[in-house]
Design a protein around this motif. Structure first.
Motif, mmCIF file in Angstrom:
data_model
loop_
_atom_site.group_PDB
_atom_site.id
_atom_site.type_symbol
_atom_site.label_atom_id
_atom_site.label_comp_id
_atom_site.label_asym_id
_atom_site.label_seq_id
_atom_site.Cartn_x
_atom_site.Cartn_y
_atom_site.Cartn_z
ATOM 1 N N PHE A 7 25.909 22.631 11.376
ATOM 2 C CA PHE A 7 24.588 22.433 10.779
ATOM 3 C C PHE A 7 24.445 21.025 10.197
ATOM 4 O O PHE A 7 23.341 20.480 10.140
ATOM 5 C CB PHE A 7 24.316 23.514 9.717
ATOM 6 C CG PHE A 7 24.130 24.892 10.318
ATOM 7 C CD1 PHE A 7 23.971 25.061 11.688
ATOM 8 C CD2 PHE A 7 24.095 26.025 9.522
ATOM 9 C CE1 PHE A 7 23.796 26.323 12.255
ATOM 10 C CE2 PHE A 7 23.914 27.288 10.073
ATOM 11 C CZ PHE A 7 23.770 27.432 11.444
ATOM 12 N N TYR A 8 25.574 20.456 9.766
ATOM 13 C CA TYR A 8 25.548 19.074 9.272
ATOM 14 C C TYR A 8 25.025 18.151 10.377
ATOM 15 O O TYR A 8 24.171 17.294 10.139
ATOM 16 C CB TYR A 8 26.961 18.668 8.851
ATOM 17 C CG TYR A 8 27.097 17.259 8.352
ATOM 18 C CD1 TYR A 8 27.057 16.981 6.993
ATOM 19 C CD2 TYR A 8 27.279 16.194 9.235
ATOM 20 C CE1 TYR A 8 27.190 15.682 6.525
ATOM 21 C CE2 TYR A 8 27.404 14.895 8.781
ATOM 22 C CZ TYR A 8 27.356 14.646 7.426
ATOM 23 O OH TYR A 8 27.482 13.355 6.973
ATOM 24 N N THR A 9 25.542 18.346 11.577
ATOM 25 C CA THR A 9 25.098 17.462 12.676
ATOM 26 C C THR A 9 23.655 17.781 13.060
ATOM 27 O O THR A 9 22.874 16.870 13.355
ATOM 28 C CB THR A 9 26.016 17.580 13.916
ATOM 29 O OG1 THR A 9 26.312 18.948 14.138
ATOM 30 C CG2 THR A 9 27.302 16.820 13.736
ATOM 31 N N GLU A 10 23.281 19.043 13.039
ATOM 32 C CA GLU A 10 21.883 19.376 13.374
ATOM 33 C C GLU A 10 20.904 18.762 12.366
ATOM 34 O O GLU A 10 19.830 18.295 12.745
ATOM 35 C CB GLU A 10 21.692 20.894 13.411
ATOM 36 C CG GLU A 10 22.219 21.503 14.692
ATOM 37 C CD GLU A 10 21.971 23.003 14.776
ATOM 38 O OE1 GLU A 10 22.246 23.558 15.835
ATOM 39 O OE2 GLU A 10 21.513 23.612 13.782
ATOM 40 N N LEU A 64 24.774 21.361 -0.671
ATOM 41 C CA LEU A 64 25.484 22.529 -0.149
ATOM 42 C C LEU A 64 25.459 23.555 -1.272
ATOM 43 O O LEU A 64 25.876 23.243 -2.397
ATOM 44 C CB LEU A 64 26.929 22.148 0.205
ATOM 45 C CG LEU A 64 27.848 23.286 0.654
ATOM 46 C CD1 LEU A 64 27.395 23.849 2.005
ATOM 47 C CD2 LEU A 64 29.297 22.799 0.767
ATOM 48 N N VAL A 65 24.941 24.757 -0.987
ATOM 49 C CA VAL A 65 24.815 25.751 -2.052
ATOM 50 C C VAL A 65 25.578 27.016 -1.680
ATOM 51 O O VAL A 65 25.496 27.500 -0.549
ATOM 52 C CB VAL A 65 23.326 26.106 -2.317
ATOM 53 C CG1 VAL A 65 23.210 27.250 -3.316
ATOM 54 C CG2 VAL A 65 22.577 24.881 -2.836
ATOM 55 N N LEU A 100 35.685 19.443 3.459
ATOM 56 C CA LEU A 100 34.392 18.828 3.773
ATOM 57 C C LEU A 100 34.283 17.378 3.314
ATOM 58 O O LEU A 100 33.186 16.825 3.275
ATOM 59 C CB LEU A 100 33.258 19.650 3.145
ATOM 60 C CG LEU A 100 33.188 21.129 3.563
ATOM 61 C CD1 LEU A 100 32.027 21.813 2.860
ATOM 62 C CD2 LEU A 100 33.053 21.271 5.080
ATOM 63 N N SER A 101 35.416 16.742 2.983
ATOM 64 C CA SER A 101 35.319 15.351 2.516
ATOM 65 C C SER A 101 34.775 14.457 3.637
ATOM 66 O O SER A 101 34.061 13.487 3.377
ATOM 67 C CB SER A 101 36.666 14.840 2.004
ATOM 68 O OG SER A 101 37.638 15.025 2.996
ATOM 69 N N CYS A 102 35.059 14.835 4.898
ATOM 70 C CA CYS A 102 34.531 14.044 6.032
ATOM 71 C C CYS A 102 32.997 14.154 6.120
ATOM 72 O O CYS A 102 32.354 13.378 6.821
ATOM 73 C CB CYS A 102 35.183 14.485 7.334
ATOM 74 S SG CYS A 102 34.962 16.233 7.660
ATOM 75 N N LEU A 103 32.415 15.132 5.406
ATOM 76 C CA LEU A 103 30.951 15.291 5.426
ATOM 77 C C LEU A 103 30.324 14.813 4.113
ATOM 78 O O LEU A 103 29.198 15.179 3.786
ATOM 79 C CB LEU A 103 30.564 16.754 5.657
ATOM 80 C CG LEU A 103 31.166 17.455 6.886
ATOM 81 C CD1 LEU A 103 30.602 18.868 7.015
ATOM 82 C CD2 LEU A 103 30.861 16.674 8.159
ATOM 83 N N SER A 152 29.435 12.026 -5.630
ATOM 84 C CA SER A 152 29.526 12.680 -4.318
ATOM 85 C C SER A 152 28.216 12.493 -3.541
ATOM 86 O O SER A 152 27.135 12.812 -4.058
ATOM 87 C CB SER A 152 29.781 14.174 -4.527
ATOM 88 O OG SER A 152 29.782 14.837 -3.295
ATOM 89 N N PRO A 153 28.283 11.996 -2.304
ATOM 90 C CA PRO A 153 27.036 11.860 -1.520
ATOM 91 C C PRO A 153 26.336 13.206 -1.307
ATOM 92 O O PRO A 153 25.112 13.271 -1.309
ATOM 93 C CB PRO A 153 27.522 11.272 -0.190
ATOM 94 C CG PRO A 153 28.830 10.608 -0.508
ATOM 95 C CD PRO A 153 29.444 11.418 -1.607
ATOM 96 N N ALA A 154 27.116 14.269 -1.132
ATOM 97 C CA ALA A 154 26.499 15.610 -1.005
ATOM 98 C C ALA A 154 26.733 16.366 -2.303
ATOM 99 O O ALA A 154 27.858 16.416 -2.805
ATOM 100 C CB ALA A 154 27.135 16.355 0.162
ATOM 101 N N ARG A 155 25.666 16.934 -2.847
ATOM 102 C CA ARG A 155 25.800 17.708 -4.094
ATOM 103 C C ARG A 155 26.170 19.138 -3.721
ATOM 104 O O ARG A 155 25.551 19.732 -2.828
ATOM 105 C CB ARG A 155 24.466 17.751 -4.847
ATOM 106 C CG ARG A 155 23.862 16.406 -5.107
ATOM 107 C CD ARG A 155 24.105 15.904 -6.494
ATOM 108 N NE ARG A 155 23.503 16.726 -7.525
ATOM 109 C CZ ARG A 155 23.971 16.783 -8.776
ATOM 110 N NH1 ARG A 155 25.048 16.104 -9.099
ATOM 111 N NH2 ARG A 155 23.356 17.523 -9.683
#
Ligand code: ADP
Length: 400
Positions: free
Chosen positions: A313-316, A323-324, A344-347, A370-373
């Motif tokens: 889904f990250y790529t989509e 991320l919840v 998920l550090s690569c994401l 963190s870029p992603a919360r």
């Protein structure tokens, strides 16, 4: 607008009463073990503080259970309503109906469409159909609304919903990915919109007795791990999740009956099937800690499946802002969250292990840079349903 939301399980009935647009819960009640002489009924009126729990009470069917609740709702000491006429609508977290995927008044046609898909949702549709009929016989004039779990996913593009099967099966039988847990993912999307504004890329992980991952772009579902039925996606408590369809004819050829195979897929599969311990992650975690290898394998298989969907889904979505985690496992299992997030550090996930371990209830699991919360948000499916009904009635899209 007084709206009662009813959540029907195979052996339970849960209720929440709202006076919309306020999302405060006025009354909450629950009957467990419907169909038995030793049912448990709990009831709380948050306005008056009245609360009661009855154990070993006979509730022989949904009709008994619903009558018992209405007696309390209208009771002199316990009640929140003077008359049942004050109740303007009853909402149900219905699962699926052939041809009805949104929010619909529960007419006979809609109930017939739910009956047409009993084979697809055998554990979910029959209890709902029965409970709705009981409510209708007791309160024939009340607006009854089904907020189908598929509703939130109607925005998924066809290229992601279509199975690579003969196209006529889609046209004739409606075979395609439908998606479920719409009330929960929709509620989470709304919570993120309140924080992030209109534009965000969110992956919502609802992990409970059933689990599903949902890709959400600007508040709209754009993909989900669930398929045509609830037998798909990540492993569930008792259900297998994604499965190669050809396992079925092969097992038939080995002498198993269709009934035995379906039993293995939807009752004896999932976390229970792999672990052989329990369908409840609490028991499985305990067994794994005590050295049970199959319990550890069940946890790993579960986390692997979640990580795989998050990656897809990250790529989509072309990235991930949020991320919840939600649902019984998502809200409570620090172990599962850790096993998922550390991969998920690569994401762009910078995970705060200490915050994760210390967290109770709602909170943030990512570091400030963190870029992603990463968040844990307790879901509230009933509020989502009450809101939807209120908004549709106010907009004149449903009769009041
Ligand atoms: P449902 O999907 O049936 O509505 P929930 O979302 O409440 O149920 O999830 C229930 C599941 O959550 C349990 O079966 C169990 O696997 C898991 N769970 C609940 N509490 C905990 C906990 N403290 N630690 C680990 N897992 C938990």
């Amino acid at each position: 607008m007084l709206i009662l939301v009813c959540n029907v399980g195979s052996t339970s009935l849960k209720y929440k009463l709202f006076n919309m647009p306020s999302t405060d819960i006025l009354v909450e009640a629950k009957t467990e073990r419907v169909g038995r002489t030793d049912a448990i009924f709990s009831y709380r009126n948050n306005l008056s503080g009245f609360s009661e729990k009855l154990e070993e009470v006979p509730v022989l069917g949904y009709a008994d259970g619903i009558r018992l609740f209405l007696r309390y709702l209208l009771g002199e000491k316990s009640g929140a309503l003077r008359s049942i006429d004050e109740l303007e609508a009853i909402g149900f977290k219905t699962v699926l109906a052939k041809g009805y995927y949104g929010v619909h008044e529960l007419t006979e046609e809609v109930l017939a469409a739910m009956e047409a898909y009993v084979r697809v949702a055998p554990a979910h549709n029959p209890p709902y159909i029965e409970a709705i009929r009981v409510f209708r016989s007791l309160l024939p004039d009340r607006l009854m609304v089904g907020c189908f779990e598929t509703a939130f996913h109607t925005t998924i593009p066809l290229s992601r919903r279509i199975y690579a099967l003969p196209y006529e099966w889609y046209e004739e039988y409606g075979i395609c990915r439908l998606g479920y847990h719409g009330a929960s993912h929709g509620y989470i999307a709304r919570c993120i919109r309140e924080r992030a504004g209109e534009h965000f890329r969110l992956i919502s992980c609802h992990m409970g007795g059933s689990g599903s991952i949902c890709a959400i772009q600007d508040g709209k579902s754009v993909d989900t791990s669930f398929g045509f039925s609830l037998q798909t996606g990540i492993p569930h408590a008792n259900r297998a999740g994604d499965l190669d369809a050809y396992v079925i004819p092969f097992l038939l050829s080995q002498g198993l009956s269709m009934e035995e195979i379906l039993d293995g897929i939807d009752k004896k599969g999932g976390l229970l099937g792999i672990s052989g311990v329990s369908n409840d992650l609490r028991d499985i975690q305990q067994a794994a800690e005590a050295g049970n290898d199959r319990a550890a394998l069940a946890i790993d298989a579960f986390c692997d499946a979640v990580v795989k969907y998050i990656g897809a889904f990250y790529t989509e979505l072309g990235g991930m802002d949020y991320l919840v985690f939600t649902g019984g496992i998502g809200e409570n299992s620090a172990l599962v969250r850790e096993k998922i997030c550390t991969r998920l550090s690569c994401l762009g996930v910078k995970f705060d292990s200490e915050a994760n371990r210390a967290l109770r209830g709602e909170g943030v699991l990512s570091t400030p840079d963190s870029p992603a919360r990463v968040l844990v948000l307790p879901t509230n499916e009933e509020v989502g349903i009450a809101r939807t009904i209120y908004e549709k009635v106010s907009a004149g899209e449903l009769r009041s």
